[in-house]
Design a protein around this motif. Sequence first.
Motif, mmCIF file in Angstrom:
data_model
loop_
_atom_site.group_PDB
_atom_site.id
_atom_site.type_symbol
_atom_site.label_atom_id
_atom_site.label_comp_id
_atom_site.label_asym_id
_atom_site.label_seq_id
_atom_site.Cartn_x
_atom_site.Cartn_y
_atom_site.Cartn_z
ATOM 1 N N VAL A 91 0.840 -1.196 0.000
ATOM 2 C CA VAL A 91 0.000 0.000 0.000
ATOM 3 C C VAL A 91 0.875 1.246 0.000
ATOM 4 O O VAL A 91 1.883 1.307 0.699
ATOM 5 C CB VAL A 91 -0.919 0.014 1.235
ATOM 6 C CG1 VAL A 91 -1.648 1.356 1.348
ATOM 7 C CG2 VAL A 91 -1.910 -1.130 1.178
ATOM 8 N N LEU A 101 -5.536 0.707 7.665
ATOM 9 C CA LEU A 101 -4.308 -0.074 7.835
ATOM 10 C C LEU A 101 -4.610 -1.556 8.007
ATOM 11 O O LEU A 101 -4.072 -2.401 7.279
ATOM 12 C CB LEU A 101 -3.541 0.448 9.052
ATOM 13 C CG LEU A 101 -2.377 -0.416 9.555
ATOM 14 C CD1 LEU A 101 -1.302 -0.564 8.491
ATOM 15 C CD2 LEU A 101 -1.803 0.185 10.837
ATOM 16 N N ALA A 104 -6.244 -3.357 5.032
ATOM 17 C CA ALA A 104 -5.265 -3.647 3.977
ATOM 18 C C ALA A 104 -4.392 -4.842 4.345
ATOM 19 O O ALA A 104 -4.128 -5.719 3.510
ATOM 20 C CB ALA A 104 -4.402 -2.417 3.703
ATOM 21 N N ALA A 109 -1.888 -7.227 2.144
ATOM 22 C CA ALA A 109 -0.796 -6.279 1.891
ATOM 23 C C ALA A 109 0.450 -6.700 2.656
ATOM 24 O O ALA A 109 0.374 -7.089 3.818
ATOM 25 C CB ALA A 109 -1.209 -4.866 2.315
ATOM 26 N N TYR A 112 3.137 -1.163 3.981
ATOM 27 C CA TYR A 112 2.237 -0.018 4.063
ATOM 28 C C TYR A 112 3.093 1.236 4.190
ATOM 29 O O TYR A 112 3.730 1.462 5.214
ATOM 30 C CB TYR A 112 1.324 -0.168 5.277
ATOM 31 C CG TYR A 112 0.054 0.657 5.244
ATOM 32 C CD1 TYR A 112 -1.177 0.057 4.984
ATOM 33 C CD2 TYR A 112 0.082 2.023 5.501
ATOM 34 C CE1 TYR A 112 -2.348 0.791 4.987
ATOM 35 C CE2 TYR A 112 -1.075 2.769 5.502
ATOM 36 C CZ TYR A 112 -2.297 2.152 5.244
ATOM 37 O OH TYR A 112 -3.465 2.883 5.237
#
Length: 233
Positions: A91, A101, A104, A109, A112
Amino acid sequence: MNETHSLAGRSVLVVEDNREVRTGICRALQAAFAGLSASGVATAGEARRLLFGPERRAFDLALVDIGLPDGDGVEIIRAIADALPETMPVVITIFDNDRTLFDALAAGAKGYILKSATMASLIEQLRRIDAGEPPLSPQIAHRMIAHFRAMPRLSAKAEDGEPAEALTRREQEVLSLLGKGLTAVDIAAALGMARNTCATHIKAIYRKLRISSRAEAALEADRRGLLRDRGDG
């Protein structure tokens, strides 16, 4: 000594609707990693066509914005994690709230990064991939730690006060790899087991530790010392 990084010579997709930001990221990546090929798109639809459409291309890394004009970047992350094990989804966004957060991270993910980071910081975070570290902006790492410190320690005790069940040796191996950001597909391949068997181990880990997300699994793996290399003294 000649430095080499995992992204050198690789292919990266940048999904970002702001043209200036998208161009800047692509140029910075190409300048920082020798032979890197960077492609940029502005919408979720364009990203899906390049990733999954008839003209699909293979990408080693996908940097995905969350707020896209025609969709949610988290859904792109989830689609990549589910169907493209060779592509690492990371991300890159302005959103630093807990909900975005952890949504994701739960979607798959493996990093980040905040857009507020300088280009130098962005490159430094991506270079950590070579060392097996997830690319995380410092603010995000602190937010994750603060979030879980504020939660009840359900992994240490059951809700009725009984001790949590002990993990088997195999479950500890799976937890270690979960903590390092590997997907279920990656873990199954690394440990030489069937995907269904791996999924069964992950479900058992979540049940025994009273956790429900990859982020919690990573925190628990770190707490148990499973993320340290065996050779570390």
